[in-house]
Design a protein around this motif. Structure first.
Motif, PDB file in Angstrom:
ATOM      1  N   VAL A   1     -10.531  -8.707 -25.075  1.00  0.00           N
ATOM      2  CA  VAL A   1      -9.427  -8.169 -24.282  1.00  0.00           C
ATOM      3  C   VAL A   1      -9.375  -6.649 -24.412  1.00  0.00           C
ATOM      4  O   VAL A   1      -9.159  -5.926 -23.435  1.00  0.00           O
ATOM      5  N   LEU A   2      -9.585  -6.143 -25.622  1.00  0.00           N
ATOM      6  CA  LEU A   2      -9.582  -4.698 -25.826  1.00  0.00           C
ATOM      7  C   LEU A   2     -10.722  -4.034 -25.057  1.00  0.00           C
ATOM      8  O   LEU A   2     -10.537  -2.984 -24.423  1.00  0.00           O
ATOM      9  N   LEU A   3     -11.902  -4.640 -25.115  1.00  0.00           N
ATOM     10  CA  LEU A   3     -13.061  -4.045 -24.451  1.00  0.00           C
ATOM     11  C   LEU A   3     -12.907  -4.010 -22.936  1.00  0.00           C
ATOM     12  O   LEU A   3     -13.275  -3.029 -22.281  1.00  0.00           O
ATOM     13  N   LEU A   4     -12.374  -5.104 -22.364  1.00  0.00           N
ATOM     14  CA  LEU A   4     -12.242  -5.129 -20.906  1.00  0.00           C
ATOM     15  C   LEU A   4     -11.038  -4.324 -20.412  1.00  0.00           C
ATOM     16  O   LEU A   4     -10.903  -4.090 -19.207  1.00  0.00           O
ATOM     17  N   SER A   5     -10.162  -3.899 -21.334  1.00  0.00           N
ATOM     18  CA  SER A   5      -8.999  -3.096 -20.950  1.00  0.00           C
ATOM     19  C   SER A   5      -9.309  -1.605 -20.917  1.00  0.00           C
ATOM     20  O   SER A   5      -8.470  -0.810 -20.477  1.00  0.00           O
ATOM     21  N   ILE A   6     -10.480  -1.219 -21.382  1.00  0.00           N
ATOM     22  CA  ILE A   6     -10.853   0.191 -21.466  1.00  0.00           C
ATOM     23  C   ILE A   6     -11.826   0.523 -20.334  1.00  0.00           C
ATOM     24  O   ILE A   6     -12.754  -0.239 -20.057  1.00  0.00           O
ATOM     25  N   SER A   7     -11.614   1.647 -19.692  1.00  0.00           N
ATOM     26  CA  SER A   7     -12.482   2.078 -18.600  1.00  0.00           C
ATOM     27  C   SER A   7     -13.886   2.378 -19.117  1.00  0.00           C
ATOM     28  O   SER A   7     -14.068   2.844 -20.252  1.00  0.00           O
ATOM     29  N   SER A   8     -14.880   2.141 -18.258  1.00  0.00           N
ATOM     30  CA  SER A   8     -16.258   2.436 -18.633  1.00  0.00           C
ATOM     31  C   SER A   8     -16.485   3.931 -18.844  1.00  0.00           C
ATOM     32  O   SER A   8     -17.385   4.327 -19.581  1.00  0.00           O
ATOM     33  N   LEU A   9     -15.659   4.774 -18.204  1.00  0.00           N
ATOM     34  CA  LEU A   9     -15.780   6.216 -18.419  1.00  0.00           C
ATOM     35  C   LEU A   9     -15.477   6.592 -19.866  1.00  0.00           C
ATOM     36  O   LEU A   9     -16.067   7.526 -20.408  1.00  0.00           O
ATOM     37  N   PHE A  10     -14.564   5.849 -20.486  1.00  0.00           N
ATOM     38  CA  PHE A  10     -14.240   6.127 -21.891  1.00  0.00           C
ATOM     39  C   PHE A  10     -15.461   5.882 -22.772  1.00  0.00           C
ATOM     40  O   PHE A  10     -15.746   6.680 -23.675  1.00  0.00           O
ATOM     41  N   TYR A  11     -16.177   4.792 -22.517  1.00  0.00           N
ATOM     42  CA  TYR A  11     -17.361   4.494 -23.325  1.00  0.00           C
ATOM     43  C   TYR A  11     -18.419   5.584 -23.150  1.00  0.00           C
ATOM     44  O   TYR A  11     -19.093   5.964 -24.114  1.00  0.00           O
ATOM     45  N   ILE A  12     -18.579   6.073 -21.928  1.00  0.00           N
ATOM     46  CA  ILE A  12     -19.570   7.118 -21.678  1.00  0.00           C
ATOM     47  C   ILE A  12     -19.208   8.399 -22.421  1.00  0.00           C
ATOM     48  O   ILE A  12     -20.037   8.987 -23.134  1.00  0.00           O
ATOM     49  N   ILE A  13     -17.956   8.838 -22.256  1.00  0.00           N
ATOM     50  CA  ILE A  13     -17.525  10.089 -22.896  1.00  0.00           C
ATOM     51  C   ILE A  13     -17.527   9.951 -24.413  1.00  0.00           C
ATOM     52  O   ILE A  13     -17.999  10.848 -25.141  1.00  0.00           O
ATOM     53  N   ALA A  14     -17.020   8.812 -24.920  1.00  0.00           N
ATOM     54  CA  ALA A  14     -17.000   8.599 -26.367  1.00  0.00           C
ATOM     55  C   ALA A  14     -18.410   8.497 -26.931  1.00  0.00           C
ATOM     56  O   ALA A  14     -18.701   9.013 -28.024  1.00  0.00           O
ATOM     57  N   GLY A  15     -19.309   7.841 -26.201  1.00  0.00           N
ATOM     58  CA  GLY A  15     -20.687   7.720 -26.661  1.00  0.00           C
ATOM     59  C   GLY A  15     -21.388   9.064 -26.710  1.00  0.00           C
ATOM     60  O   GLY A  15     -22.118   9.358 -27.661  1.00  0.00           O
ATOM     61  N   GLN A  16     -21.189   9.885 -25.688  1.00  0.00           N
ATOM     62  CA  GLN A  16     -21.798  11.215 -25.687  1.00  0.00           C
ATOM     63  C   GLN A  16     -21.238  12.081 -26.815  1.00  0.00           C
ATOM     64  O   GLN A  16     -21.973  12.836 -27.456  1.00  0.00           O
ATOM     65  N   TRP A  17     -19.934  11.973 -27.053  1.00  0.00           N
ATOM     66  CA  TRP A  17     -19.328  12.773 -28.132  1.00  0.00           C
ATOM     67  C   TRP A  17     -19.838  12.338 -29.497  1.00  0.00           C
ATOM     68  O   TRP A  17     -20.188  13.175 -30.325  1.00  0.00           O
ATOM     69  N   MET A  18     -19.919  11.011 -29.725  1.00  0.00           N
ATOM     70  CA  MET A  18     -20.293  10.524 -31.053  1.00  0.00           C
ATOM     71  C   MET A  18     -21.786  10.660 -31.313  1.00  0.00           C
ATOM     72  O   MET A  18     -22.205  11.227 -32.333  1.00  0.00           O
ATOM     73  N   PHE A  19     -22.619  10.146 -30.406  1.00  0.00           N
ATOM     74  CA  PHE A  19     -24.049  10.062 -30.678  1.00  0.00           C
ATOM     75  C   PHE A  19     -24.805  11.342 -30.303  1.00  0.00           C
ATOM     76  O   PHE A  19     -25.891  11.584 -30.845  1.00  0.00           O
ATOM     77  N   SER A  20     -24.256  12.133 -29.376  1.00  0.00           N
ATOM     78  CA  SER A  20     -24.948  13.355 -28.958  1.00  0.00           C
ATOM     79  C   SER A  20     -24.398  14.596 -29.637  1.00  0.00           C
ATOM     80  O   SER A  20     -25.160  15.409 -30.166  1.00  0.00           O
ATOM     81  N   LYS A  21     -23.079  14.737 -29.648  1.00  0.00           N
ATOM     82  CA  LYS A  21     -22.488  15.946 -30.218  1.00  0.00           C
ATOM     83  C   LYS A  21     -22.297  15.844 -31.724  1.00  0.00           C
ATOM     84  O   LYS A  21     -22.649  16.761 -32.478  1.00  0.00           O
ATOM     85  N   LEU A  22     -21.745  14.707 -32.187  1.00  0.00           N
ATOM     86  CA  LEU A  22     -21.404  14.574 -33.605  1.00  0.00           C
ATOM     87  C   LEU A  22     -22.630  14.229 -34.444  1.00  0.00           C
ATOM     88  O   LEU A  22     -22.962  14.922 -35.412  1.00  0.00           O
ATOM     89  N   LEU A  23     -23.313  13.144 -34.091  1.00  0.00           N
ATOM     90  CA  LEU A  23     -24.462  12.684 -34.878  1.00  0.00           C
ATOM     91  C   LEU A  23     -25.782  13.313 -34.431  1.00  0.00           C
ATOM     92  O   LEU A  23     -26.759  13.270 -35.198  1.00  0.00           O
ATOM     93  N   ARG A  24     -25.847  13.826 -33.224  1.00  0.00           N
ATOM     94  CA  ARG A  24     -27.055  14.455 -32.666  1.00  0.00           C
ATOM     95  C   ARG A  24     -28.272  13.529 -32.737  1.00  0.00           C
ATOM     96  O   ARG A  24     -29.371  13.940 -33.100  1.00  0.00           O
ATOM     97  N   LEU A  25     -28.055  12.290 -32.370  1.00  0.00           N
ATOM     98  CA  LEU A  25     -29.150  11.316 -32.384  1.00  0.00           C
ATOM     99  C   LEU A  25     -29.904  11.273 -31.060  1.00  0.00           C
ATOM    100  O   LEU A  25     -31.115  11.028 -31.044  1.00  0.00           O
ATOM    101  N   VAL A  26     -29.198  11.481 -29.982  1.00  0.00           N
ATOM    102  CA  VAL A  26     -29.805  11.408 -28.646  1.00  0.00           C
ATOM    103  C   VAL A  26     -29.293  12.575 -27.815  1.00  0.00           C
ATOM    104  O   VAL A  26     -28.227  13.130 -28.105  1.00  0.00           O
ATOM    105  N   PRO A  27     -30.007  12.967 -26.762  1.00  0.00           N
ATOM    106  CA  PRO A  27     -29.528  14.063 -25.897  1.00  0.00           C
ATOM    107  C   PRO A  27     -28.354  13.615 -25.028  1.00  0.00           C
ATOM    108  O   PRO A  27     -28.149  12.426 -24.784  1.00  0.00           O
TER     109      PRO A  27
END
Length: 325
Positions: free
Chosen positions: A152-178
């Protein structure tokens, strides 16, 4: 079966003709050729001579459906509809308003779209089925309860949130991917890893909850109680009976979606800078290039019809009782 497929293909052709007529009328009801010329050239203060020149170079100086100034068949053939929309029925996409070949662009961009869509599609189905099947196997437990809450939590969140959060965490914070971009070959893996992960997570909630409902419906049927009464273990009942019988409705969504993988993802490709068909469509919408938009709408309709036919055919392999006369 052959007669059924032929009949469905005939219906599909009629639907494509209707889609072609509707999209053409819709686009030209919104914008006249003069409006399209001014948007392409750059503003309302463009001279009428420049507008007429732009229309003449692209064939928009002709009447829409009937050319009353022509004679014979030219009254129909020497029109915008016949020259720009009728070739779509032969999958001749022509040129964009910018003069580039739409067919060539589709062929060039199909690879990046499939490189993103195929792993996202396959991994998403596998993860969703395994997750939902695990919840049903341990139904009425804490694991099942918190699993449903997570869905329920996952389907209640917009896909844009996952994109922005993923870029912030894995690209900016952890620098794992571009952040974004794309390269051909094996170098594409580092650019596709994050979009694929985001795509799998964003579809986990709605798909897992839907699959869980299907599995729970099968668990309560008479054949399951009969199998348990015969002494079969819960594992055998779940894997040999429940999972197999629940695959028929699952095939409806999965097989019918296979041809649409060629169309790419509008949002993911735009945010991650992947030069696929999804970003191609978004760029055409932003540039008001209606030739590309009409071509992509027509192609998407054709692929969707093919997907529905493939889904019907797959029923006969999943359930031998299904036969088409």
């Amino acid at each position: 079966m052959i007669a059924y497929i032929s009949r469905r293909l005939g219906y599909g052709v009629l639907i494509l003709i209707g889609v072609n007529l509707f999209t053409f009328a819709l686009f030209f009801a919104v914008n006249t050729p003069d409006d399209m010329a001014r948007l392409a050239i750059g503003g309302q203060r463009v001279s009428q001579d420049a507008v007429e020149k732009w229309k003449s170079e692209r064939g928009y100086d002709k009447p829409l459906f009937i050319n009353r100034a022509a004679e014979g068949t030219a009254r129909v053939t020497d029109t915008i509809f016949y020259q720009r929309s009728v070739p779509l029925l032969k999958f001749d996409f022509g040129a964009s308003d910018g003069g580039r070949s739409i067919g060539s662009e589709i062929l060039n961009r199909m690879g990046p779209s499939l490189a993103l869509a195929v792993p996202t599609f396959l991994l998403g189905i596998i993860v969703s089925i395994v997750f939902s099947f695990t919840l049903v196997f341990f139904r009425a437990t804490r694991l099942d309860f918190w699993g449903v809450v997570l869905c329920v939590l996952l389907l209640s969140i917009s896909s844009l949130f996952y994109i922005i959060a993923g870029q912030w965490m894995f690209s900016k914070l952890l620098r794992l991917v571009p952040y974004s971009g794309y390269l051909n070959g094996l170098d594409a893996i580092k650019f596709l890893a994050l979009p694929v992960l985001v795509g799998v997570i964003s579809r986990l909630g709605p798909e897992a909850r839907f699959y869980r409902t299907l599995f729970l419906e099968e668990v309560g049927k008479d054949y399951v109680r009969t199998a348990r009464a015969k002494g079969l273990s819960e594992t055998a009942v779940m894997f040999r009976h429940v999972l197999r019988n629940a695959m028929l409705p699952i095939l409806t969504g999965t097989v019918s979606g296979l041809p649409l993988l060629f169309m790419g993802s509008l949002i993911a490709e735009s945010f991650f800078g992947i030069p696929g068909l999804g970003s191609y469509t978004i760029d055409a919408i932003n540039a008001q290039d209606f030739s590309i938009v009409r071509a992509m709408v027509f192609l998407g309709s054709a692929l969707y019809i093919v997907g529905l036919i493939l889904a019907d055919i797959s029923y006969t392999f999943a359930d031998p009782r299904v036969r088409f006369e």
